[in-house]
Design an enzyme around this catalytic site. Structure first.
Site, PDB file in Angstrom:
ATOM      1  N   LYS A   1       0.831  -1.214   0.000  1.00 27.23           N
ATOM      2  CA  LYS A   1       0.000   0.000   0.000  1.00 27.23           C
ATOM      3  C   LYS A   1       0.861   1.258   0.000  1.00 27.23           C
ATOM      4  O   LYS A   1       0.589   2.213  -0.721  1.00 27.23           O
ATOM      5  CB  LYS A   1      -0.937   0.035   1.224  1.00 27.23           C
ATOM      6  CG  LYS A   1      -1.893  -1.139   1.312  1.00 27.23           C
ATOM      7  CD  LYS A   1      -2.895  -0.974   2.450  1.00 27.23           C
ATOM      8  CE  LYS A   1      -2.263  -0.941   3.831  1.00 27.23           C
ATOM      9  NZ  LYS A   1      -1.598  -2.195   4.234  1.00 27.23           N
TER      10      LYS A   1
ATOM     11  N   ARG B   1      -9.393   1.363   9.020  1.00 26.26           N
ATOM     12  CA  ARG B   1      -9.005  -0.015   9.332  1.00 26.26           C
ATOM     13  C   ARG B   1     -10.124  -0.753  10.049  1.00 26.26           C
ATOM     14  O   ARG B   1      -9.986  -1.934  10.338  1.00 26.26           O
ATOM     15  CB  ARG B   1      -7.769   0.014  10.236  1.00 26.26           C
ATOM     16  CG  ARG B   1      -6.472  -0.385   9.545  1.00 26.26           C
ATOM     17  CD  ARG B   1      -5.401  -0.331  10.602  1.00 26.26           C
ATOM     18  NE  ARG B   1      -4.191  -1.013  10.270  1.00 26.26           N
ATOM     19  CZ  ARG B   1      -3.131  -0.441   9.712  1.00 26.26           C
ATOM     20  NH1 ARG B   1      -3.177   0.810   9.329  1.00 26.26           N
ATOM     21  NH2 ARG B   1      -2.023  -1.128   9.540  1.00 26.26           N
TER      22      ARG B   1
ATOM     23  N   ARG C   1      11.750  -6.178   4.894  1.00 24.63           N
ATOM     24  CA  ARG C   1      11.473  -4.771   4.583  1.00 24.63           C
ATOM     25  C   ARG C   1      12.408  -3.850   5.355  1.00 24.63           C
ATOM     26  O   ARG C   1      12.655  -4.030   6.539  1.00 24.63           O
ATOM     27  CB  ARG C   1      10.020  -4.441   4.950  1.00 24.63           C
ATOM     28  CG  ARG C   1       9.689  -2.974   4.784  1.00 24.63           C
ATOM     29  CD  ARG C   1       8.222  -2.735   4.652  1.00 24.63           C
ATOM     30  NE  ARG C   1       7.515  -2.789   5.926  1.00 24.63           N
ATOM     31  CZ  ARG C   1       6.208  -2.541   6.034  1.00 24.63           C
ATOM     32  NH1 ARG C   1       5.491  -2.271   4.973  1.00 24.63           N
ATOM     33  NH2 ARG C   1       5.631  -2.615   7.207  1.00 24.63           N
TER      34      ARG C   1
ATOM     35  N   ARG D   1      11.487  -1.865  10.682  1.00 19.35           N
ATOM     36  CA  ARG D   1      10.437  -1.419  11.600  1.00 19.35           C
ATOM     37  C   ARG D   1      10.266  -2.386  12.766  1.00 19.35           C
ATOM     38  O   ARG D   1      10.262  -3.594  12.571  1.00 19.35           O
ATOM     39  CB  ARG D   1       9.110  -1.278  10.854  1.00 19.35           C
ATOM     40  CG  ARG D   1       8.838   0.132  10.392  1.00 19.35           C
ATOM     41  CD  ARG D   1       7.651   0.208   9.505  1.00 19.35           C
ATOM     42  NE  ARG D   1       6.435  -0.340  10.121  1.00 19.35           N
ATOM     43  CZ  ARG D   1       5.242  -0.325   9.527  1.00 19.35           C
ATOM     44  NH1 ARG D   1       5.113   0.207   8.335  1.00 19.35           N
ATOM     45  NH2 ARG D   1       4.192  -0.820  10.136  1.00 19.35           N
TER      46      ARG D   1
ATOM     47  N   ARG E   1      -0.541  -8.690  13.474  1.00 14.82           N
ATOM     48  CA  ARG E   1      -1.119  -7.663  12.584  1.00 14.82           C
ATOM     49  C   ARG E   1      -1.998  -8.309  11.512  1.00 14.82           C
ATOM     50  O   ARG E   1      -3.045  -7.768  11.151  1.00 14.82           O
ATOM     51  CB  ARG E   1       0.012  -6.832  11.945  1.00 14.82           C
ATOM     52  CG  ARG E   1       0.686  -5.908  12.964  1.00 14.82           C
ATOM     53  CD  ARG E   1       2.051  -5.428  12.494  1.00 14.82           C
ATOM     54  NE  ARG E   1       1.990  -4.610  11.309  1.00 14.82           N
ATOM     55  CZ  ARG E   1       3.013  -4.429  10.471  1.00 14.82           C
ATOM     56  NH1 ARG E   1       4.169  -5.047  10.688  1.00 14.82           N
ATOM     57  NH2 ARG E   1       2.886  -3.645   9.437  1.00 14.82           N
TER      58      ARG E   1
END
Ligand code: AMP
Length: 220
Positions: free
Chosen positions: A13, A88, A127, A161, A172
């Site tokens: 996203k 969300r 990531r 992160r 998550r």
């Protein structure tokens, strides 16, 4: 135009939203980024959000709705925006609709990016993010030009992160299934949903995303 990017963590996203926003001249509004900035600045909001974010849980709807209300009131968001990470939950979507309706506006399109769960976990573990411009890299599939450094900020060390470790990622993903997935039906029933396969080269995903958006906004 007012566009929402929907989809699980790691689906792209942020990467796709950044491209779309740059191409159309709309601001990219990422609630995750707004929260990470608040955490870094140790504001009361940041202190409240940090523990929930570290656990992969959602920050309460009331807090998020207030944050987005303030952000959307800024001049750069008046003629359009790309939202990444908001709404969300269904109450957040309802609040967003109500907020826009006050000004005779509405969401034009909710673009749903999808990818298999094992691919998401693989991507998130690899990531890296630039703490300055928030651009995301992937050690395996989209590495920076110089190892560990942002292409646009060569002096800045990329970071992993805190909530991208495997345990938090699983949490998550389960929060996404329980609380965010219902938004697919929410936007589908309002004829605002378009699905975009989020697998493959980022350029190819962007081409599909553009095509999906053109159905709603005539390619504007
Ligand atoms: P993201 O960068 O979108 O993956 O968001 C990182 C974290 O910020 C999430 O796991 C949540 O803890 C929090 N967060 C971001 N956006 C929202 C939202 N709309 N509602 C609740 N929590 C959020």
């Amino acid at each position: 135009m007012r566009v929402i990017l929907l989809g699980p963590p790691g689906v792209g996203k942020g990467t796709q939203g950044r491209r779309l926003a740059a191409e159309r001249g709309w601001p990219l509004i990422s609630t995750g980024e707004l929260l990470r900035d608040a955490v870094a600045q140790r504001t009361p909001l940041g202190d409240q959000a940090r523990r929930l974010m570290d656990a992969g849980q959602l920050v309460p709807d009331g807090v998020m709705i207030g944050l987005v209300h303030d952000r959307l009131s800024q001049p750069d968001a008046v003629s359009g925006f790309v939202l990444d990470g908001f709404p969300r939950t269904v109450p957040q979507a309802e609040a967003l609709d109500a907020l826009l309706k006050e000004n005779g506006l509405a969401i034009d399109s909710a673009l749903l990016l999808s990818a298999p769960e094992d691919e998401l976990v693989r991507r998130l573990k690899k990531r890296l993010e630039c703490p300055v411009c928030k651009r995301a890299y992937n050690v395996a599939s989209a590495p920076p030009r110089a190892s560990g450094k942002c292409d646009d900020h060569p002096d800045v060390e990329l970071v992993h992160r805190a909530d991208d470790d495997e345990v938090t990622v699983r949490s998550r993903l389960s929060v996404y299934d329980g609380q965010t997935r219902p938004l697919i039906g929410y936007y589908k029933s309002r004829n605002r949903l378009a699905e975009v396969e989020g697998v493959g080269a980022p350029e190819d995903v962007f081409t599909r995303l553009r095509q999906a958006l053109a159905v709603f906004v005539g390619g504007q």
